[in-house]
Design an enzyme around this catalytic site. Sequence first.
Site, PDB file in Angstrom:
ATOM      1  N   HIS A  12     -15.429  70.507 129.733  1.00 50.20           N
ATOM      2  CA  HIS A  12     -16.568  69.585 129.934  1.00 50.20           C
ATOM      3  C   HIS A  12     -17.671  70.290 130.708  1.00 50.20           C
ATOM      4  CE1 HIS A  12     -17.871  65.188 130.204  1.00 50.20           C
ATOM      5  NE2 HIS A  12     -18.844  65.887 130.776  1.00 50.20           N
ATOM      6  N   HIS A  14     -21.987  71.052 130.389  1.00 47.95           N
ATOM      7  CA  HIS A  14     -23.260  70.857 129.689  1.00 47.95           C
ATOM      8  C   HIS A  14     -24.125  72.103 129.808  1.00 47.95           C
ATOM      9  CE1 HIS A  14     -22.904  66.400 129.068  1.00 47.95           C
ATOM     10  NE2 HIS A  14     -22.045  66.552 130.060  1.00 47.95           N
ATOM     11  N   ASP A  16     -27.380  72.404 129.184  1.00 51.07           N
ATOM     12  CA  ASP A  16     -28.660  72.142 129.853  1.00 51.07           C
ATOM     13  C   ASP A  16     -28.501  72.031 131.363  1.00 51.07           C
ATOM     14  OD1 ASP A  16     -27.179  69.985 128.904  1.00 51.07           O
ATOM     15  OD2 ASP A  16     -28.825  68.572 129.049  1.00 51.07           O
ATOM     16  N   GLY A 158     -24.905  60.134 128.135  1.00 51.08           N
ATOM     17  CA  GLY A 158     -26.067  59.359 128.569  1.00 51.08           C
ATOM     18  C   GLY A 158     -25.665  58.165 129.411  1.00 51.08           C
ATOM     19  N   HIS A 185     -17.809  60.370 126.715  1.00 55.42           N
ATOM     20  CA  HIS A 185     -18.007  60.076 128.137  1.00 55.42           C
ATOM     21  C   HIS A 185     -17.689  58.588 128.324  1.00 55.42           C
ATOM     22  CE1 HIS A 185     -20.523  63.719 128.434  1.00 55.42           C
ATOM     23  NE2 HIS A 185     -20.535  63.574 129.734  1.00 55.42           N
ATOM     24  N   GLU A 188     -17.051  56.478 133.618  1.00 54.44           N
ATOM     25  CA  GLU A 188     -17.730  57.238 134.682  1.00 54.44           C
ATOM     26  C   GLU A 188     -18.658  56.266 135.417  1.00 54.44           C
ATOM     27  OE1 GLU A 188     -20.681  59.959 133.218  1.00 54.44           O
ATOM     28  OE2 GLU A 188     -20.763  61.121 135.074  1.00 54.44           O
ATOM     29  N   ASP A 265     -18.877  70.110 134.772  1.00 58.06           N
ATOM     30  CA  ASP A 265     -19.888  69.208 134.215  1.00 58.06           C
ATOM     31  C   ASP A 265     -21.234  69.941 134.113  1.00 58.06           C
ATOM     32  OD1 ASP A 265     -20.624  66.864 133.040  1.00 58.06           O
ATOM     33  OD2 ASP A 265     -20.737  65.669 134.860  1.00 58.06           O
TER      34      ASP A 265
HETATM   35 ZN    ZN Z   1     -20.783  65.178 131.202  1.00 57.20          ZN
END
Ligand code: ZN
Length: 320
Positions: A12, A14, A16, A158, A185, A188, A265
Amino acid sequence: MDYKDIPKVELHLHLDGSIRPKTIAELANVSLKEALSLSVAPPKCQDLNDYLTRFDLLISVMNNKENLERIAYELAQDLSNDNVIYAEIRFAPMQHVSANLTLDEIITSILNGLYKVNIKTNLILCMLRSHSDTANYEVIDLAKKYLGKGVCAIDLAGAEALYPTRNFAKLFEYAKKQNVPFTIHAGEADGPESINAAIEFGAPRIGHGINCIQDEETMELLKNKNVLLEICPTSNIQTNAVSNIGEHPVYKLYERGIKISINTDNRTVSNITLTSEYELLDKVFDFTIQDFYQINRDAILSSFASTEVKKEILKRLENK
Ligand SMILES: [Zn+2]
């Protein structure tokens, strides 16, 4: 123990959220100080939505082939330095597409960057909760096109509290028909109901999923269905999903027999490495080195890698 020495599997992560701060400064033409203040989240954000505002500048520099290739290449180097031996890297392609940058160019540039470094990787393409169904269907089709060619799955990311997981049933129905694997996701910023929906859709893995701790039945379901939780401890504190690391359910979930993996993350937004996350967990909980090896073996078994890659990575995680 130097936690860097443990070969790690990261599921997991990202793209970006993991651009090197120096690179952000250079590509956005701002000072390093400004790049850091705009992209690194404080130890405590108000909530997930607040945390997500740190991505604006990061996403803005992922706007051409050269930048994407460089960003992916640098992340692969960072992963290798962190002793990550297999990684699934995710991003939302529809956030970068423009008149000057096609979806195919986005995927190819990122893969070119990753392939320059000797580390096994795959891409997960994120659909976004705030995007239209049309845009999200396009992501599934794109994943299908590159499946086994650098892309291994899709995800849904998102603002979870604003757009409930349940609303996305049709998309996952379609993904299943197309044989595109997925993780979601869930649990969370929203409660166990979100996780239950993801399990019902057939997700073999859940991003975060920590709010399952509020519900016995959801925890039993995760265990019985062998669903793995992609746990990101520091990120959960920052988004206020958990109040502090001592309160994090990671150890309770592991002890209960729920499969977990440990992840960053977002390396830049959270200003961490996977090694530093292991150090944090070691300080607060009773994980042993053997536990960390087991967690990595569980991670590779629940990864979307080919059988061949799984075998190779498992071999490197043996005998501990
Ligand atoms: Zn994430």
